[in-house]
Design a protein around this motif. Structure first.
Motif, mmCIF file in Angstrom:
data_model
loop_
_atom_site.group_PDB
_atom_site.id
_atom_site.type_symbol
_atom_site.label_atom_id
_atom_site.label_comp_id
_atom_site.label_asym_id
_atom_site.label_seq_id
_atom_site.Cartn_x
_atom_site.Cartn_y
_atom_site.Cartn_z
ATOM 1 N N ILE A 64 0.853 -1.189 0.000
ATOM 2 C CA ILE A 64 0.000 0.000 0.000
ATOM 3 C C ILE A 64 0.887 1.236 0.000
ATOM 4 O O ILE A 64 1.787 1.368 0.829
ATOM 5 C CB ILE A 64 -0.945 0.009 1.216
ATOM 6 N N SER A 65 0.639 2.139 -0.948
ATOM 7 C CA SER A 65 1.440 3.362 -1.052
ATOM 8 C C SER A 65 0.601 4.478 -1.656
ATOM 9 O O SER A 65 -0.560 4.271 -1.998
ATOM 10 C CB SER A 65 2.680 3.105 -1.918
ATOM 11 N N HIS A 66 1.206 5.647 -1.799
ATOM 12 C CA HIS A 66 0.508 6.778 -2.417
ATOM 13 C C HIS A 66 1.468 7.548 -3.319
ATOM 14 O O HIS A 66 2.684 7.451 -3.172
ATOM 15 C CB HIS A 66 -0.087 7.713 -1.353
ATOM 16 N N THR A 67 0.891 8.293 -4.264
ATOM 17 C CA THR A 67 1.655 9.198 -5.118
ATOM 18 C C THR A 67 0.881 10.512 -5.221
ATOM 19 O O THR A 67 -0.340 10.529 -5.104
ATOM 20 C CB THR A 67 1.847 8.635 -6.542
ATOM 21 N N VAL A 68 1.615 11.580 -5.441
ATOM 22 C CA VAL A 68 1.016 12.896 -5.662
ATOM 23 C C VAL A 68 1.509 13.389 -7.009
ATOM 24 O O VAL A 68 2.717 13.400 -7.272
ATOM 25 C CB VAL A 68 1.383 13.897 -4.542
ATOM 26 N N ALA A 69 0.585 13.776 -7.873
ATOM 27 C CA ALA A 69 0.935 14.285 -9.201
ATOM 28 C C ALA A 69 0.368 15.686 -9.361
ATOM 29 O O ALA A 69 -0.767 15.953 -8.974
ATOM 30 C CB ALA A 69 0.361 13.375 -10.283
ATOM 31 N N VAL A 70 1.187 16.574 -9.907
ATOM 32 C CA VAL A 70 0.739 17.933 -10.200
ATOM 33 C C VAL A 70 0.380 17.980 -11.680
ATOM 34 O O VAL A 70 1.223 17.813 -12.540
ATOM 35 C CB VAL A 70 1.839 18.959 -9.863
ATOM 36 N N LEU A 71 -0.900 18.170 -11.950
ATOM 37 C CA LEU A 71 -1.415 18.229 -13.310
ATOM 38 C C LEU A 71 -1.885 19.655 -13.601
ATOM 39 O O LEU A 71 -2.066 20.435 -12.667
ATOM 40 C CB LEU A 71 -2.578 17.253 -13.470
ATOM 41 N N PRO A 72 -2.079 20.017 -14.849
ATOM 42 C CA PRO A 72 -2.563 21.368 -15.139
ATOM 43 C C PRO A 72 -3.910 21.632 -14.451
ATOM 44 O O PRO A 72 -4.893 20.944 -14.698
ATOM 45 C CB PRO A 72 -2.716 21.384 -16.660
ATOM 46 N N GLY A 73 -3.911 22.563 -13.542
ATOM 47 C CA GLY A 73 -5.145 22.957 -12.874
ATOM 48 C C GLY A 73 -5.543 22.137 -11.665
ATOM 49 O O GLY A 73 -6.553 22.419 -11.041
ATOM 50 N N ARG A 74 -4.794 21.091 -11.332
ATOM 51 C CA ARG A 74 -5.155 20.297 -10.160
ATOM 52 C C ARG A 74 -3.975 19.506 -9.626
ATOM 53 O O ARG A 74 -2.990 19.268 -10.321
ATOM 54 C CB ARG A 74 -6.308 19.357 -10.490
ATOM 55 N N VAL A 75 -4.120 19.096 -8.377
ATOM 56 C CA VAL A 75 -3.142 18.235 -7.722
ATOM 57 C C VAL A 75 -3.869 16.938 -7.408
ATOM 58 O O VAL A 75 -4.950 16.945 -6.821
ATOM 59 C CB VAL A 75 -2.593 18.883 -6.431
#
Length: 150
Positions: free
Chosen positions: A54-65
């Motif tokens: 079990i893990s997580h990732t954070v992605a910064v996309l245009p207009g949202r996180v």
């Protein structure tokens, strides 16, 4: 009628919302870590392999996180959503290529064999397992904002 003009500092806006050091991304990371910790506490497992993935990732996309949490293992979904009569098909689970289903029982009434093997159980069908939404519960506990399930 009076008019008001608002000018947004685009560089500061990007720093706040899309920079890895910005407060929005830091908050997403914080919620992701709390979700993973809660999910590891909530999930029902026998050996811990699912818990360790079990893990997580954070992605910064245009207009949202975007923060994603979960496990790449298939049976994590089965424990989350349920199987058999408790799952989406609402039917018992029957063998496809054999006459019976075979299971090794972790805790059985009786003794383990002299060779240390677990007792084996055969069944013509099983009802499945109830899903317990372990990941959704963890996210709801970790997130300070209202969460809506679809």
């Amino acid at each position: 009628m009076s008019r008001v003009r608002v000018t947004i500092n685009q560089a500061e806006y990007r720093r706040l919302t899309q920079s890895p050091a910005g407060p929005v991304v830091r908050q997403a990371e914080r919620i992701g870590r709390r979700t993973v910790n809660g999910a590891k506490r909530n999930v029902r497992v026998d050996d811990g392999h699912l818990r360790s993935t079990i893990s997580h990732t954070v992605a910064v996309l245009p207009g949202r996180v975007l923060m994603r949490a979960g496990s790449p293992l298939d049976y994590g979904l089965y424990l989350h959503e349920g199987t058999g009569i408790y799952g989406p098909k609402h039917r018992v689970i029957r063998p496809v290529q054999a006459k019976a289903l075979r299971f090794e029982v972790k805790e059985a009434v009786g003794k383990v064999s002299a060779k240390g093997r677990r007792p084996v159980v055969f069944a013509l069908y099983v009802r499945g397992v109830k899903g317990d939404k372990w990941l959704v519960r963890a996210f709801k506990d970790a997130c300070p904002y209202p969460v809506r399930e679809r």
